[in-house]
Design an enzyme around this catalytic site. Sequence first.
Site, PDB file in Angstrom:
ATOM      1  N   GLU A 170       9.155   5.309   8.704  1.00 51.73           N
ATOM      2  CA  GLU A 170       8.885   5.122   7.275  1.00 51.73           C
ATOM      3  C   GLU A 170       9.317   6.365   6.500  1.00 51.73           C
ATOM      4  OE1 GLU A 170       4.965   4.747   4.459  1.00 51.73           O
ATOM      5  OE2 GLU A 170       4.996   3.587   6.317  1.00 51.73           O
ATOM      6  N   HIS A 195      -4.038   2.698  11.335  1.00 48.77           N
ATOM      7  CA  HIS A 195      -3.877   3.894  12.162  1.00 48.77           C
ATOM      8  C   HIS A 195      -5.024   3.911  13.177  1.00 48.77           C
ATOM      9  CE1 HIS A 195      -2.273   4.972   8.147  1.00 48.77           C
ATOM     10  NE2 HIS A 195      -1.422   5.761   8.775  1.00 48.77           N
ATOM     11  N   ASP A 200       0.235   4.828  -5.034  1.00 46.75           N
ATOM     12  CA  ASP A 200      -0.113   3.659  -4.200  1.00 46.75           C
ATOM     13  C   ASP A 200      -0.832   2.567  -4.994  1.00 46.75           C
ATOM     14  OD1 ASP A 200       1.056   4.606  -1.910  1.00 46.75           O
ATOM     15  OD2 ASP A 200      -0.775   5.455  -1.072  1.00 46.75           O
ATOM     16  N   ASP A 259      -8.239   4.974  11.663  1.00 47.51           N
ATOM     17  CA  ASP A 259      -8.840   4.054  10.689  1.00 47.51           C
ATOM     18  C   ASP A 259      -9.937   3.226  11.341  1.00 47.51           C
ATOM     19  OD1 ASP A 259      -6.935   4.855   8.828  1.00 47.51           O
ATOM     20  OD2 ASP A 259      -5.579   3.204   9.311  1.00 47.51           O
ATOM     21  N   ASP A 298       0.241  -1.327   1.315  1.00 40.18           N
ATOM     22  CA  ASP A 298      -0.162   0.079   1.386  1.00 40.18           C
ATOM     23  C   ASP A 298      -0.529   0.504  -0.039  1.00 40.18           C
ATOM     24  OD1 ASP A 298      -0.597   2.708   1.909  1.00 40.18           O
ATOM     25  OD2 ASP A 298       1.390   3.138   2.700  1.00 40.18           O
TER      26      ASP A 298
END
EC number: 5.3.1.5
Length: 433
Positions: free
Chosen positions: A228, A97, A305, A100, A334
Amino acid sequence: MYFNVEKVVYEGPSSKNLLAYKFYNPEEEIAGKKMRDWFRFAVAYWHTFNSRGEDPFGSATFERPWFKKDPMDTAFAKVDALFEFCEKTGVEYFTFHDRDLAHEGLTLRESNKILDKVVEKIKEYMKSSNVKLLWGTANLFSHPRYAQGAATSPNPLVFSYAASQVKKMLDVTKELGGLGYVLWGGREGYDNLLLTDSALEEKLFARFLEMVVEYKERIGFNGVLMIEPKPKEPTKHQYDFDASTVLYFLKKHNLFEHFKLNIEANHATLAGHTFAHELRVARLNGKLGSIDANRGDLLLGWDTDQFPTDVYETTFAMYEVLENNGLDCGFNFDAKVRRASIDPEDIVYAHVSSMDAFALGLKLAVKLREKVKPMIEERYSEYNSEIGMKILEGKTTLDELSSYVEDLTDVRVKSLKQELLEMVINDVIFGGR
């Protein structure tokens, strides 16, 4: 040096070296493609280089060596860590992102300048590295401005800010040669239906996507646009609930031809589906673009996750990828190491074991497909009959079908043979046959 490990290489199933690939051999050809081309494994910037191990009940547990006092020093150190990690693991792609890479400034203009500095450092590394960008995306969920949505916010200035972030990230993704761009609507949904103008928010979301398509085409970005799906978390109910919901939305708003799906395993389980189910729905509609590889805990109701090491699940997933003849993008991990796994080397162990799990899953899926295809053909073989073909070809009517069966005394259906299938699955996975 941030990761105290040697370069991880393929040594084969007989190797006793835990930090060696037993099944992932990037040059090995399986079903007409090299393994590296089936997978295009990617490391996720946010979980791997940004996470500090916080959770709702506790503070940070990770003291990563790339975390510095100055935020720009941290941003540059994370780039160093990324390329060292990829060099040592053989992971050839990364995803991120915008936020990030670098912290947010006081204004959008300032944020973009900060981002550009980090992008320049990545480009310098790329000149002498085989590491590439799988896809980029914008963080439209963390900042307080997005508490009530981004594209579906009741405030047009928030909508505009979100649109500007996506515009910038489309530019950056194109600049770095990304294969795709992902939109995830974590705040696009509702917490209270009575307070929600659903028709307006749907219109806003569609308009947002229309502008994304228009800008993508105008700048000549050749990557694939993807949405997504996720049913909930952080929003109570998200508009991109699952693959079927997203595909319906795209059809309704004449956007179907412009988007594919990025399917995440843990999001599938949160929606009450298996990972393979969501992959199949996307595949059957020609919309399986990329995969967020992870797994959830079926005993927990949130997005855990975890790294995907369940070989049953990777095998069933790779069955669908085989049927799709691969992906436009690839497999993005992810996934995050557990909060108590505090050593940087734990990140390496997690990726290596997961890459091996998918590589083994690919090999097993090839064998499983050989066993299962004849079983499927046998199950539906009666549609090869005259009446079956007429039904399939649209050459019969309710009247004709009624006359065909009205005097029959019994109609028998063949055994499903599910127990035999389960034997076959175990025979393939454990017997290698």
